[in-house]
Design an enzyme around this catalytic site. Structure first.
Site, PDB file in Angstrom:
ATOM      1  N   CYS A  66     -94.941  77.145 -24.455  1.00 39.07           N
ATOM      2  CA  CYS A  66     -95.999  77.786 -24.010  1.00 39.07           C
ATOM      3  C   CYS A  66     -95.588  78.358 -22.601  1.00 39.07           C
ATOM      4  O   CYS A  66     -96.244  79.504 -22.196  1.00 39.07           O
ATOM      5  CB  CYS A  66     -97.482  77.557 -24.199  1.00 39.07           C
ATOM      6  SG  CYS A  66     -97.741  76.983 -25.880  1.00 39.07           S
TER       7      CYS A  66
ATOM      8  N   HIS B  47    -102.701  81.058 -19.980  1.00 41.15           N
ATOM      9  CA  HIS B  47    -102.266  80.916 -21.443  1.00 41.15           C
ATOM     10  C   HIS B  47    -103.473  80.858 -22.364  1.00 41.15           C
ATOM     11  O   HIS B  47    -104.477  80.359 -21.976  1.00 41.15           O
ATOM     12  CB  HIS B  47    -101.276  79.726 -21.406  1.00 41.15           C
ATOM     13  CG  HIS B  47    -100.819  79.322 -22.840  1.00 41.15           C
ATOM     14  ND1 HIS B  47    -100.261  79.990 -23.685  1.00 41.15           N
ATOM     15  CD2 HIS B  47    -101.010  78.018 -23.535  1.00 41.15           C
ATOM     16  CE1 HIS B  47     -99.936  79.614 -24.676  1.00 41.15           C
ATOM     17  NE2 HIS B  47    -100.671  78.382 -24.717  1.00 41.15           N
TER      18      HIS B  47
ATOM     19  N   ASN C 143    -103.105  81.610 -30.079  1.00 45.54           N
ATOM     20  CA  ASN C 143    -101.897  81.280 -29.332  1.00 45.54           C
ATOM     21  C   ASN C 143    -100.615  81.796 -29.735  1.00 45.54           C
ATOM     22  O   ASN C 143    -100.218  81.180 -31.019  1.00 45.54           O
ATOM     23  CB  ASN C 143    -102.254  79.716 -29.430  1.00 45.54           C
ATOM     24  CG  ASN C 143    -101.093  79.223 -28.496  1.00 45.54           C
ATOM     25  OD1 ASN C 143    -100.097  79.846 -27.997  1.00 45.54           O
ATOM     26  ND2 ASN C 143    -101.293  77.864 -27.985  1.00 45.54           N
TER      27      ASN C 143
HETATM   28  O1  UT7 Z   1    -100.289  75.937 -26.183  1.00 48.44           O
HETATM   29  C1  UT7 Z   1    -100.475  74.680 -27.010  1.00 48.44           C
HETATM   30  C2  UT7 Z   1    -101.208  73.622 -26.224  1.00 48.44           C
HETATM   31  N1  UT7 Z   1    -102.011  73.508 -27.335  1.00 48.44           N
HETATM   32  C3  UT7 Z   1    -103.609  73.439 -26.968  1.00 48.44           C
HETATM   33  O2  UT7 Z   1    -103.619  73.866 -25.618  1.00 48.44           O
HETATM   34  C4  UT7 Z   1    -104.493  72.694 -27.753  1.00 48.44           C
HETATM   35  C5  UT7 Z   1    -105.658  71.843 -26.913  1.00 48.44           C
HETATM   36  N2  UT7 Z   1    -106.249  71.115 -27.817  1.00 48.44           N
HETATM   37  C6  UT7 Z   1    -107.376  71.830 -28.486  1.00 48.44           C
HETATM   38  O3  UT7 Z   1    -107.719  73.068 -28.247  1.00 48.44           O
HETATM   39  C7  UT7 Z   1    -108.283  71.250 -29.127  1.00 48.44           C
HETATM   40  O4  UT7 Z   1    -108.278  69.680 -28.866  1.00 48.44           O
HETATM   41  C8  UT7 Z   1    -108.323  71.249 -30.716  1.00 48.44           C
HETATM   42  C9  UT7 Z   1    -109.022  72.684 -30.992  1.00 48.44           C
HETATM   43  C10 UT7 Z   1    -106.933  71.206 -31.260  1.00 48.44           C
HETATM   44  C11 UT7 Z   1    -109.179  70.315 -31.409  1.00 48.44           C
HETATM   45  O5  UT7 Z   1    -110.704  70.555 -30.847  1.00 48.44           O
HETATM   46  P1  UT7 Z   1    -111.473  69.301 -30.588  1.00 48.44           P
HETATM   47  O6  UT7 Z   1    -112.589  69.709 -29.901  1.00 48.44           O
HETATM   48  O7  UT7 Z   1    -110.386  68.394 -29.391  1.00 48.44           O
HETATM   49  O8  UT7 Z   1    -111.627  68.530 -31.795  1.00 48.44           O
HETATM   50  P2  UT7 Z   1    -111.196  66.831 -31.932  1.00 48.44           P
HETATM   51  O9  UT7 Z   1    -109.748  66.776 -32.169  1.00 48.44           O
HETATM   52  O10 UT7 Z   1    -111.866  65.787 -31.129  1.00 48.44           O
HETATM   53  O11 UT7 Z   1    -111.967  66.858 -33.384  1.00 48.44           O
HETATM   54  C12 UT7 Z   1    -113.377  66.647 -33.755  1.00 48.44           C
HETATM   55  C13 UT7 Z   1    -113.718  66.741 -35.100  1.00 48.44           C
HETATM   56  C14 UT7 Z   1    -112.988  65.989 -35.937  1.00 48.44           C
HETATM   57  O12 UT7 Z   1    -113.777  65.302 -36.976  1.00 48.44           O
HETATM   58  P3  UT7 Z   1    -114.435  63.921 -36.780  1.00 48.44           P
HETATM   59  O13 UT7 Z   1    -113.412  63.033 -36.654  1.00 48.44           O
HETATM   60  O14 UT7 Z   1    -115.416  63.978 -35.778  1.00 48.44           O
HETATM   61  O15 UT7 Z   1    -115.287  63.703 -38.056  1.00 48.44           O
HETATM   62  C15 UT7 Z   1    -111.848  66.546 -36.518  1.00 48.44           C
HETATM   63  O16 UT7 Z   1    -111.401  66.093 -37.835  1.00 48.44           O
HETATM   64  O17 UT7 Z   1    -113.268  68.002 -35.709  1.00 48.44           O
HETATM   65  C16 UT7 Z   1    -112.654  67.816 -36.637  1.00 48.44           C
HETATM   66  N3  UT7 Z   1    -111.771  68.958 -36.847  1.00 48.44           N
HETATM   67  C17 UT7 Z   1    -112.273  70.135 -37.513  1.00 48.44           C
HETATM   68  N4  UT7 Z   1    -113.263  70.692 -38.179  1.00 48.44           N
HETATM   69  C18 UT7 Z   1    -113.469  71.891 -38.795  1.00 48.44           C
HETATM   70  C19 UT7 Z   1    -110.375  69.182 -36.175  1.00 48.44           C
HETATM   71  N5  UT7 Z   1    -109.941  70.489 -36.750  1.00 48.44           N
HETATM   72  C20 UT7 Z   1    -111.103  70.918 -37.358  1.00 48.44           C
HETATM   73  C21 UT7 Z   1    -111.282  72.139 -38.155  1.00 48.44           C
HETATM   74  N6  UT7 Z   1    -112.316  72.719 -38.811  1.00 48.44           N
HETATM   75  N7  UT7 Z   1    -110.129  73.419 -37.909  1.00 48.44           N
END
Ligand code: UT7
Length: 336
Positions: free
Chosen positions: A116, A256, A286
């Protein structure tokens, strides 16, 4: 003699026609528009379709847009740099393919792999060729076909990424505009949190690598999120301090576009209202190396000569950095 700087003298962009919105994505993986909008801030992303159509296709469109707008003869371009992690193939480089197809026959061309941060690293590299007099016209491209490396069964990754390409022209300037400072970093300690394991020389493609889904993006979201916010804000603050920039005299932060919450937290940490951030994540997602030039392309008509911009990126590697750019022209004025 006045110092020669590398001014951005034009911007081009391209987004593929097909739009994958959250409703369609919700039929592919277990997610919802509500979750994606509240946790990431993306409504739709563009996807490049077609057999054998790779990143260079979008790069060519963006560069043709750029050169036509600026009325620049492709034969006068000296150097082409393409930031990408989704090259058409290992070699020839995507920059080389784009240079060929756009008629930039006198340029030397190479790809730059910094995920990125690829466009930002390319912008700073290209600016050095201008500053030293080694080149008079440099085209810097950020382009990625992320749909080729996204696992559309993985709900934690598939909502984030889209396809697109952006490009800028760098030319010498002595009026104080251009790329004025930069602070770039990389640290492979973070590599395990955001990577594609196979397809390179360590793990060439085999039945097993395909079965293990090792050719797709692996991302540990929370680790990446924290590193993105702290590193992008730290380098931006450093650039502000070194150049006497304040929330008042910064026109735009060009961050970004990975997650709306990352953008908001970065802006808050550097004391900038979110209204001063370029934001188009909702419609493009992204696009990896393309996010920064696509922001400049999107906001071009609103910008004025002398505007102070901080470009900030964070990505796989880890790689990150910020650059201070003083804008060189008014809005869509291409008569210069
Ligand atoms: O340019 C490349 C760099 N990449 C980034 O900058 C990405 C950085 N990270 C993020 O943007 C976020 O961490 C994500 C968008 C990837 C994930 O969001 P989060 O708020 O950190 O969610 P999490 O991974 O802590 O997951 C929370 C919950 C989980 O469920 P449980 O275990 O609490 O039941 C996940 O399974 O959200 C669930 N989850 C979803 N639910 C519905 C994860 N993805 C999804 C989804 N839809 N798409």
């Amino acid at each position: 003699m006045a110092k020669i700087t590398a001014a951005i003298t034009g911007v081009g962009g391209y987004l593929p026609e097909y739009i994958l919105d959250n409703n369609e994505l919700s039929r592919m993986v277990d997610t919802s528009d509500e979750w994606i909008m509240s946790r990431i801030g993306i409504k739709s992303r563009h996807i490049l379709k077609g057999e054998g159509v790779g990143t260079s296709f979008m790069g060519v469109k963006a560069v043709n847009d750029l050169l036509e707008k600026c009325d620049v003869d492709p034969m006068t371009v000296d150097l082409v740099i393409c930031g990408t992690v989704t090259p058409d193939m290992f070699f020839p480089s995507t920059a080389n393919l784009i240079a060929h197809k756009c008629g930039m026959k006198k340029a030397f061309a190479f790809d730059l792999s910094a995920a990125c941060s690829g466009f930002l690293f390319g912008l700073v590299t290209g600016s050095k060729y201008i500053e030293t007099g080694a080149a008079r016209r440099v085209v810097v491209i950020g382009a990625d076909k992320n749909s080729s490396i996204v696992d559309y069964t993985d709900r934690s990754v598939s909502p984030i990424f889209g396809d697109g390409a952006g490009a800028v022209l760098l030319e010498p300037s002595t009026d104080g505009s251009g790329v004025l400072d930069a602070d770039l970093h990389s640290d492979a300690d973070g590599g395990v949190h955001l990577c594609i394991k196979a397809g390179g020389s360590a793990y060439p493609a085999t039945e097993e690598t395909v079965r293990n889904r090792w050719h797709y993006i692996h991302q540990e979201g929370q680790a990446v999120f924290k590193a993105a916010v702290s590193n992008m804000s730290d380098v931006s603050l450093n650039i502000m301090q070194r150049n006497g920039l304040t929330p008042e005299n910064i026109t735009y932060l060009v961050p970004h576009q990975a997650n709306m919450r990352i953008i908001a937290a970065t802006a808050q940490r550097i004391g900038l209202p979110v209204e001063k951030c370029m934001i188009n994540i909702e419609k493009f997602g992204n696009t990896t190396a393309a996010t920064l030039p696509l922001c400049l392309w999107d906001y071009e008509s609103r910008m004025k000569k002398g505007d102070n911009l901080i470009l900030a990126a964070f990505g796989g590697g880890y790689t990150w950095g910020a650059a201070y750019v003083r804008w060189a022209y008014d809005g869509g004025d291409f008569s210069r």
